[in-house]
Scaffold this motif. Sequence first.
Motif, PDB file in Angstrom:
ATOM      1  N   MET A  21      29.890 -28.098 -81.900  1.00 41.49           N
ATOM      2  CA  MET A  21      30.527 -27.488 -80.751  1.00 41.49           C
ATOM      3  C   MET A  21      30.516 -25.964 -80.856  1.00 41.49           C
ATOM      4  N   LEU A  22      30.790 -25.461 -82.044  1.00 45.46           N
ATOM      5  CA  LEU A  22      30.808 -24.014 -82.257  1.00 45.46           C
ATOM      6  C   LEU A  22      29.407 -23.423 -82.091  1.00 45.46           C
ATOM      7  N   LYS A  23      28.384 -24.131 -82.584  1.00 48.20           N
ATOM      8  CA  LYS A  23      27.009 -23.654 -82.442  1.00 48.20           C
ATOM      9  C   LYS A  23      26.612 -23.588 -80.973  1.00 48.20           C
ATOM     10  N   THR A  24      26.981 -24.580 -80.196  1.00 42.22           N
ATOM     11  CA  THR A  24      26.667 -24.598 -78.768  1.00 42.22           C
ATOM     12  C   THR A  24      27.346 -23.428 -78.064  1.00 42.22           C
TER      13      THR A  24
ATOM     14  N   ILE B 123      28.215 -20.567 -79.375  1.00 42.83           N
ATOM     15  CA  ILE B 123      27.547 -19.317 -79.779  1.00 42.83           C
ATOM     16  C   ILE B 123      26.241 -19.152 -79.021  1.00 42.83           C
ATOM     17  N   VAL B 124      25.459 -20.207 -78.899  1.00 40.68           N
ATOM     18  CA  VAL B 124      24.183 -20.139 -78.190  1.00 40.68           C
ATOM     19  C   VAL B 124      24.409 -19.806 -76.717  1.00 40.68           C
ATOM     20  N   VAL B 125      25.376 -20.439 -76.080  1.00 42.22           N
ATOM     21  CA  VAL B 125      25.671 -20.183 -74.672  1.00 42.22           C
ATOM     22  C   VAL B 125      26.155 -18.750 -74.485  1.00 42.22           C
ATOM     23  N   THR B 126      27.015 -18.277 -75.368  1.00 44.10           N
ATOM     24  CA  THR B 126      27.507 -16.901 -75.291  1.00 44.10           C
ATOM     25  C   THR B 126      26.356 -15.905 -75.448  1.00 44.10           C
ATOM     26  N   PHE B 127      25.469 -16.148 -76.397  1.00 46.77           N
ATOM     27  CA  PHE B 127      24.317 -15.284 -76.608  1.00 46.77           C
ATOM     28  C   PHE B 127      23.405 -15.280 -75.380  1.00 46.77           C
ATOM     29  N   ALA B 128      23.150 -16.445 -74.799  1.00 46.12           N
ATOM     30  CA  ALA B 128      22.288 -16.535 -73.616  1.00 46.12           C
ATOM     31  C   ALA B 128      22.904 -15.798 -72.429  1.00 46.12           C
ATOM     32  N   LEU B 129      24.197 -15.922 -72.241  1.00 47.54           N
ATOM     33  CA  LEU B 129      24.870 -15.212 -71.155  1.00 47.54           C
ATOM     34  C   LEU B 129      24.837 -13.701 -71.364  1.00 47.54           C
TER      35      LEU B 129
END
Length: 157
Positions: free
Chosen positions: A1-4, A6-12
């Motif tokens: 959940m934390l990895k997802t 982080i990835v979503v935050t980075f993409a945004l």
Amino acid sequence: MLKTLIVVTFALALSSCGFHLRGNLPLSQFPAIYVQSEAHSELAKLVSKRLSQNNVQLLSSMQADAPSIQLVSDTLERRTLSLFPSGQVAEYELIYKVSYYVIMPGAEPAFNQFELYRDYQDDPNQALAKARELDLLLSELRQQAANRIIRQLARLE
């Protein structure tokens, strides 16, 4: 959940900062443009190709309500950097100078110019190979100049 997360935050964050892959520049403010230059200009052909790749319609003549690019000059100069002990030139600095106007409807023409530099080692014993290398360097400089003109257009509002 934390990895997802982080990835979503980075993409945004990446998409919100205006990042675009090279070659896919946002030129939506230029639906059509006219490129004016000397006849048979290699730089004009490359600029036109880059504009077409970015979905910009190329106009066949200047129109009052459409922007235009007027390529004034593109020149190659050589400056001696070093000599062989015999006095022959060992190394040149190639200076590719580009001058152009961006003419927007209802605005004053904006003059732009820039220079690109490359070092070139000469060898009089391999004149044919060095002539071919010089042609390749000039082609590379023209491609970089065309890309730079497109990037500068993308920054215009």
